[in-house]
Design a protein around this motif. Structure first.
Motif, PDB file in Angstrom:
ATOM      1  N   ASP A  20     -23.927 -10.028  66.917  1.00 49.17           N
ATOM      2  CA  ASP A  20     -23.788  -9.607  65.725  1.00 49.17           C
ATOM      3  C   ASP A  20     -22.514  -8.720  65.200  1.00 49.17           C
ATOM      4  O   ASP A  20     -22.522  -8.636  63.919  1.00 49.17           O
ATOM      5  CB  ASP A  20     -25.170  -8.549  65.791  1.00 49.17           C
ATOM      6  CG  ASP A  20     -26.197  -9.255  65.756  1.00 49.17           C
ATOM      7  OD1 ASP A  20     -26.477 -10.467  65.609  1.00 49.17           O
ATOM      8  OD2 ASP A  20     -27.402  -8.639  66.289  1.00 49.17           O
ATOM      9  N   ASP A  21     -21.975  -8.169  65.856  1.00 44.09           N
ATOM     10  CA  ASP A  21     -20.781  -7.582  65.523  1.00 44.09           C
ATOM     11  C   ASP A  21     -19.712  -8.379  65.073  1.00 44.09           C
ATOM     12  O   ASP A  21     -18.946  -8.057  64.104  1.00 44.09           O
ATOM     13  CB  ASP A  21     -20.028  -6.634  66.811  1.00 44.09           C
ATOM     14  CG  ASP A  21     -21.184  -5.536  67.166  1.00 44.09           C
ATOM     15  OD1 ASP A  21     -21.979  -4.907  66.381  1.00 44.09           O
ATOM     16  OD2 ASP A  21     -21.022  -4.819  68.259  1.00 44.09           O
ATOM     17  N   ASN A  22     -19.473  -9.776  65.537  1.00 38.98           N
ATOM     18  CA  ASN A  22     -18.323 -10.559  65.199  1.00 38.98           C
ATOM     19  C   ASN A  22     -18.860 -11.163  64.158  1.00 38.98           C
ATOM     20  O   ASN A  22     -17.825 -11.756  63.296  1.00 38.98           O
ATOM     21  CB  ASN A  22     -18.173 -11.481  66.310  1.00 38.98           C
ATOM     22  CG  ASN A  22     -17.781 -10.943  67.553  1.00 38.98           C
ATOM     23  OD1 ASN A  22     -17.366  -9.957  67.512  1.00 38.98           O
ATOM     24  ND2 ASN A  22     -18.077 -11.648  68.629  1.00 38.98           N
TER      25      ASN A  22
ATOM     26  N   THR B 145     -24.107 -11.637  55.483  1.00 41.92           N
ATOM     27  CA  THR B 145     -24.069 -12.096  54.351  1.00 41.92           C
ATOM     28  C   THR B 145     -25.507 -12.073  53.615  1.00 41.92           C
ATOM     29  O   THR B 145     -26.610 -12.362  54.119  1.00 41.92           O
ATOM     30  CB  THR B 145     -23.629 -13.842  54.195  1.00 41.92           C
ATOM     31  OG1 THR B 145     -24.585 -14.264  55.324  1.00 41.92           O
ATOM     32  CG2 THR B 145     -22.330 -13.829  54.842  1.00 41.92           C
ATOM     33  N   PRO B 146     -25.393 -11.676  52.148  1.00 38.70           N
ATOM     34  CA  PRO B 146     -26.949 -11.598  51.672  1.00 38.70           C
ATOM     35  C   PRO B 146     -27.592 -13.058  51.548  1.00 38.70           C
ATOM     36  O   PRO B 146     -27.040 -13.977  51.371  1.00 38.70           O
ATOM     37  CB  PRO B 146     -26.438 -10.952  50.295  1.00 38.70           C
ATOM     38  CG  PRO B 146     -25.153 -11.273  49.912  1.00 38.70           C
ATOM     39  CD  PRO B 146     -24.379 -11.295  51.462  1.00 38.70           C
TER      40      PRO B 146
END
Length: 81
Positions: A46-48, A52-53
């Motif tokens: 998740d951090d990498n 994006t909406p």
């Protein structure tokens, strides 16, 4: 209330081993370790990736804009008290 001496913990440990057996406890600890590793991996993924909406495939319809919905704007008086 009784204190929690070493003998209390030994008795509790023996009861747990008798109920579950050594094999089940080690399997359960292995499953917990796999779950923790999977959680950490998911958090690092998740951090990498940047967020994006999400774009909807069609416009979102509200109650006022539903197809075939009545368009009357009747108001009612609400009395408080």
């Amino acid at each position: 209330m009784g204190g929690t001496s070493i003998w209390h913990w030994i008795v509790v440990g023996l009861i747990v081993v008798l109920l579950f057996g050594r094999g089940k406890i080690s399997d359960m600890m292995g499953d917990v370790a796999k779950g923790i590793k999977a959680f950490k991996k998911g958090m690092s993924e998740d951090d990498n990736t940047p967020a994006t909406p999400v774009q909807p495939s069609e416009p979102v319809r509200t109650l006022d804009h539903q197809a075939g919905a009545p368009t009357s704007t009747a108001t009612t008086d609400h009395k408080v008290g």
